[in-house]
Design an enzyme around this catalytic site. Structure first.
Site, mmCIF file in Angstrom:
data_model
loop_
_atom_site.group_PDB
_atom_site.id
_atom_site.type_symbol
_atom_site.label_atom_id
_atom_site.label_comp_id
_atom_site.label_asym_id
_atom_site.label_seq_id
_atom_site.Cartn_x
_atom_site.Cartn_y
_atom_site.Cartn_z
ATOM 1 N N CYS A 43 0.873 -1.168 0.000
ATOM 2 C CA CYS A 43 0.000 0.000 0.000
ATOM 3 C C CYS A 43 0.917 1.226 0.000
ATOM 4 C CB CYS A 43 -0.964 -0.026 1.186
ATOM 5 S SG CYS A 43 -0.202 -0.313 2.797
ATOM 6 N N GLY A 77 2.939 0.374 3.902
ATOM 7 C CA GLY A 77 3.106 -1.068 4.057
ATOM 8 C C GLY A 77 2.820 -1.572 5.451
ATOM 9 N N TRP A 78 2.024 -0.814 6.239
ATOM 10 C CA TRP A 78 1.764 -1.306 7.592
ATOM 11 C C TRP A 78 0.288 -1.195 7.984
ATOM 12 C CZ3 TRP A 78 5.667 2.609 10.078
ATOM 13 C CH2 TRP A 78 5.216 3.907 9.928
ATOM 14 N N ASP A 79 -0.607 -1.073 7.031
ATOM 15 C CA ASP A 79 -2.042 -1.120 7.309
ATOM 16 C C ASP A 79 -2.699 -2.180 6.421
ATOM 17 O OD1 ASP A 79 -2.587 0.959 9.302
ATOM 18 O OD2 ASP A 79 -1.803 2.328 7.805
ATOM 19 N N ARG A 80 -2.961 -1.790 5.187
ATOM 20 C CA ARG A 80 -3.616 -2.698 4.246
ATOM 21 C C ARG A 80 -2.726 -3.881 3.874
ATOM 22 N NH1 ARG A 80 -4.872 2.511 0.654
ATOM 23 N NH2 ARG A 80 -3.010 3.152 1.810
#
Length: 409
Positions: free
Chosen positions: A343, A346-349
């Site tokens: 995303c 790179g640390w949610d979706r």
């Protein structure tokens, strides 16, 4: 490097496994993980199959000791199914938000192979490639393999860094760029001075993104799935990140690019306010910053009975299901191409879909005995990730995983 299985795993036995998982979820729901905050210690260069091959120092206290215990448990889990090497990241020198020991899964293994483990990679060469490539990605979150499936690497990362971040790291003057990506790519009439800047800028992007492409090829990645709802992340009128799909020099033309926009953490404030009910929750696609349309090569959708033209009308559950079906169909294609999912940061979706993939593969016993989940929550600004730390969400993940299990058989 030869090795053998470690002693009794802290995950053996239902009660112990549940307690260990509960401890893991609690630890990472309280604080955001940073490698440099986990304490010192000396990491080994090459891992060696089972746990303990390139371990951390055990002399830490408090948070450091807890993190080391969690790391040890994860290594033991991986050692049940894989031979691997370790890339040291003890003080976050490679990436502060990645684990202190980055696991590189080399191949699935049997009991006999674990006792005669021989590395198939040169850790030093891979480490150098990672160091060179990390500048190409937002926050230095380079392309990192996290799942090995049928010899294919499934990877995660952040999106491509934009001019602001890249110039900040290299010492270039960001003012000259005007905050745009490949700023002069469409300009014909340039002064001699502007032309010189353009050449320097292009060379910089050629260099850093070239290293990123080398790492992608080293990992045999063929498919890149971009979850951003924007073409580029814009703050204060400046492009702070970019993405492969809008790289004007088409450096990523040899890869199969998928634009599958999925709402970010801000949207999940609404998910929380609805008492974590995803059914009927539809993202507002008419917002000004949303400019990335759904774009999937037709060859990847032919086997799926999904009307992709309706994606903006899907609620959160249907959208997640359909995207997951797409990713599973990609990794089951008859080729050796790996997959990158990213995303913005790179640390949610990204970890959401990586976790869903891991659960789906695990549900049919094709990707290890226990999914190694690392869950973080974001509580600031009342934003929360759709994460498996929440019981309701875990139920959703498992239902999705089990409903898709037939597609893997």
């Amino acid at each position: 490097m030869a090795g053998a299985r470690g002693g009794p795993s802290p995950f053996q036995g239902g009660g112990a496994w549940e307690r260990a998982l509960a401890e893991l979820l609690l630890e990472f729901s309280r604080a955001q993980y940073r490698a440099r905050d986990g304490g010192g210690g000396s990491g080994g260069g090459s891992g060696g199959g089972p746990a303990g091959g390139g371990g951390a120092s055990s002399g830490g206290t408090g948070s450091s000791t807890k993190v080391e215990r969690i790391e040890k448990g994860c290594l033991e889990l991986f050692s049940k199914d894989y031979c691997y090497s370790l890339i040291p990241n003890m003080n976050g020198e490679i990436c502060s938000h990645y684990p202190r020991q980055i696991i590189f899964l080399e191949y699935e293994s049997t009991d006999r192979e674990r006792h005669t483990y021989e590395s198939t990679i040169q850790v030093g060469k891979l480490q150098d490639l990672i160091h060179r490539s990390k500048m190409a990605r937002c926050r230095g979150r380079f392309v990192c393999p996290v799942i090995l499936y049928k010899g294919k690497h499934i990877c995660r990362s952040a999106t491509l860094a934009g001019w602001g971040e890249l110039y900040g790291r290299t010492g270039y003057n960001y003012i000259f760029s005007g905050g745009s990506d490949d700023a002069w790519a469409d300009t014909e009439d340039l002064s001699e001075e502007d032309s010189a800047f353009r050449n320097a800028d292009s060379q910089l992007f050629d260099k850093v993104r070239g290293h990123d492409i080398k790492l992608l090829r080293y990992l045999s990645v063929k498919y890149i799935c971009d979850l951003m709802v924007e073409n580029k992340k814009v703050k204060f009128g400046l492009n702070v990140t970019s993405s492969e799909k809008v790289d004007k020099a088409q450096r990523y033309a040899d890869f199969t690019l998928l634009s599958v926009p999925y709402p970010g953490c801000e949207f999940f404030k609404e998910y929380k306010e609805r008492d974590y009910t995803a059914e009927g929750l539809v993202f507002n696609w008419k917002q000004d910053y949303v400019d990335a349309p759904l774009s999937i090569p037709a060859s990847l959708t032919q086997s799926l009975t999904i009307d992709w033209s309706e994606y903006q009308s899907w609620d959160l559950v249907q959208q997640t299901q359909n995207y997951l079906k797409l990713l599973i169909s990609i990794i089951n294609r008859d080729d050796d191409g790996g997959l990158l999912v990213h995303c913005i940061s790179g640390w949610d979706r990204t970890p959401l879909f990586i976790s869903l993939l891991r659960l789906s593969l695990w549900a049919v016993s094709t990707c290890g005995q226990v999914p190694a989940l690392r869950v973080l929550t974001r509580m600031d600004l009342e934003e929360e990730r759709l994460n498996v730390a929440d019981v309701r969400t875990l139920s959703l993940c498992l239902c999705l995983s089990l409903s898709l299990s037939l597609s893997l058989k």
